[in-house]
Design an enzyme around this catalytic site. Structure first.
Site, PDB file in Angstrom:
ATOM      1  N   GLU A 363       0.836  -1.217   0.000  1.00 48.39           N
ATOM      2  CA  GLU A 363       0.000   0.000   0.000  1.00 48.39           C
ATOM      3  C   GLU A 363       0.866   1.261   0.000  1.00 48.39           C
ATOM      4  OE1 GLU A 363      -3.702  -0.043   2.061  1.00 48.39           O
ATOM      5  OE2 GLU A 363      -3.946  -2.170   1.639  1.00 48.39           O
ATOM      6  N   GLU A 367       8.991   4.995   0.905  1.00 41.19           N
ATOM      7  CA  GLU A 367       9.411   6.096   0.019  1.00 41.19           C
ATOM      8  C   GLU A 367       8.191   6.796  -0.593  1.00 41.19           C
ATOM      9  OE1 GLU A 367      10.716   2.982   0.088  1.00 41.19           O
ATOM     10  OE2 GLU A 367      12.587   3.572   1.071  1.00 41.19           O
TER      11      GLU A 367
END
Ligand code: CAA
Length: 379
Positions: A363, A367
């Site tokens: 999900e 980053e």
């Protein structure tokens, strides 16, 4: 600011805790070992209303708020993150997406069974070459007049085999980039849908993660969600809420590890006293408890914003980024506190440590959360 939970929220938290202890804990080590999907347990969770927690009762849901959902996700994830990811995807991505953006017919046909626990759903966005870069969809949905023709491959699909209904993101107008993407409801049983092999994963081994292939699948026009070209926006909106679910999963994995480490520290003796009386251990537990509490507050804030109908995109990314980070350190320390016992399966903390890692990946990787947070700072 009110930090008090309502009676109803506390009741839901207790029900989830009791369920985790009585229904999920027995057999969790074996399911992890054998990569066995907790089918029976998910069915029972559905009967109790945990698979469509935030859905209006008129569509078969339990009509609860997002704060209750965080509390339940934490309790279930403390014990079985494989069950909780199934629950999170079904609640936040599939049911919420359908309730918010689906047509009345789509809700009657698909949301009712999904929210009432009669069927499981999956969300199909990731592809071999479209993970964080979600706009680069290669799966195509060609407009054939009465229907769309779906072709392509999706991977890393949670509930890939157990789901009956898929929400599929696909490119319809390549020349329009992300504005040409659509979202569709696709039934697993339809001709041309193939479930690929199950991934042999490091953690959440009980959840069924598969590659799904589509070859000339005919998708009725009525199964497109929203207007033509709404698919990418749909995916982003749905994922924003989904991140509250996964942040709560990471929180639960961490708080489960903290509970186990605390209990062990009170029982285990070394150098003449219970190890919690050694500062080397006590200070570790204090740091772990602080991290867990901070993650919990971030999850609850994101949930509260959602319940107030405020924007929660940055709050959910922040909660997921932080909770998934502390899940690594807290579970690692829990193994360390257990010493050799922490390295064997019966003591549960090694599984929690393995399960924690995925929360920094799915999900949206850490980053991706940083992109969402930093773009907001740069606005
Ligand atoms: N709500 C609505 N629209 C949004 C949005 C949001 N939260 N975020 C972005 N958008 C819109 C933008 O406004 C933009 O539209 P316009 O051009 O019309 O303005 C469009 O989406 C593209 O946005 P960006 O330019 O910001 O897109 P980008 O290519 O730079 O990517 C990103 C941004 C945040 C990295 C995004 O691609 C992303 O979230 N990627 C990660 C995908 C992901 O989470 N995958 C997980 C797979 S599902 C899963 O894991 C489930 C499971 O099994 C457990």
């Amino acid at each position: 600011m009110n930090f008090q939970f309502t009676e109803e929220q506390l009741m839901i938290q207790k029900a989830a805790r009791d369920f985790a202890q009585t229904e999920l804990l027995p057999g969790v080590v074996e399911r992890d070992d054998q990569q066995k999907f907790p089918a029976e347990q998910i069915k029972k969770l559905g009967e109790l209303g945990f698979m469509g927690m935030m859905v209006d009762p008129k569509y078969g849901g339990a009509g609860m708020d997002t704060v209750s959902y965080v509390l339940a996700m934490e309790e279930i994830s403390k014990v079985d993150a494989s069950a909780s990811v199934c629950m999170s995807v079904n609640n936040s991505l599939v049911c919420w997406g359908l309730e918010k953006f689906g047509s009345e017919e789509q809700k009657q046909q698909y949301l009712v069974p999904l929210a009432s626990g009669q069927a499981i759903g999956a969300f199909l966005l990731s592809e071999p070459e479209a993970g964080s870069d979600a706009t680069s969809q290669r799966t195509t949905a060609e407009d054939m007049g009465d229907y769309y023709l779906l072709n392509g491959v999706k991977n890393w699909i949670t509930n890939g085999n157990s789901a009956s209904y898929y929400l599929v993101i696909a490119q319809t107008h390549a020349d329009k980039g992300h504005k040409g993407i659509n979202a569709f409801i696709v039934e697993k049983a339809w001709d041309g849908v193939t479930v690929g092999a199950k991934e042999n994963k490091m953690g959440i081994r009980g959840s069924d993660t598969h590659t799904i292939m589509f070859q000339d699948v005919k998708v009725p026009k009525a199964n497109r969600i929203g207007e033509d070209g709404f698919g990418f926006s749909f995916a982003m909106k749905v994922l924003s809420g989904g991140r509250i679910g996964i942040a709560s999963q990471a929180l639960g994995i961490a708080s489960g590890a903290l509970e186990l480490a605390t209990k062990y520290s009170k029982e285990r003796k070394a150098f003449g006293k219970e190890i919690m009386h050694h500062q080397a251990i006590a200070f570790k537990l204090a740091d772990m408890a602080t991290d867990v509490e901070a993650a919990r507050l971030l999850c609850l804030k994101a949930a509260w914003l959602k319940d107030q109908h405020e924007n929660y995109d940055v709050a959910s990314a922040t909660a997921k980024l932080f909770a998934s980070q502390i899940a690594q350190t807290v579970t690692n320390e829990a193994v360390q506190i257990h010493g050799g016992y922490g390295y064997v399966k019966e003591f549960h903390v090694e599984r929690l440590m393995r399960d924690a890692k995925i929360t920094q990946i799915y999900e949206g990787t850490s980053e991706v959360q940083k992109i969402v947070i930093s773009r907001n700072l740069l606005k």
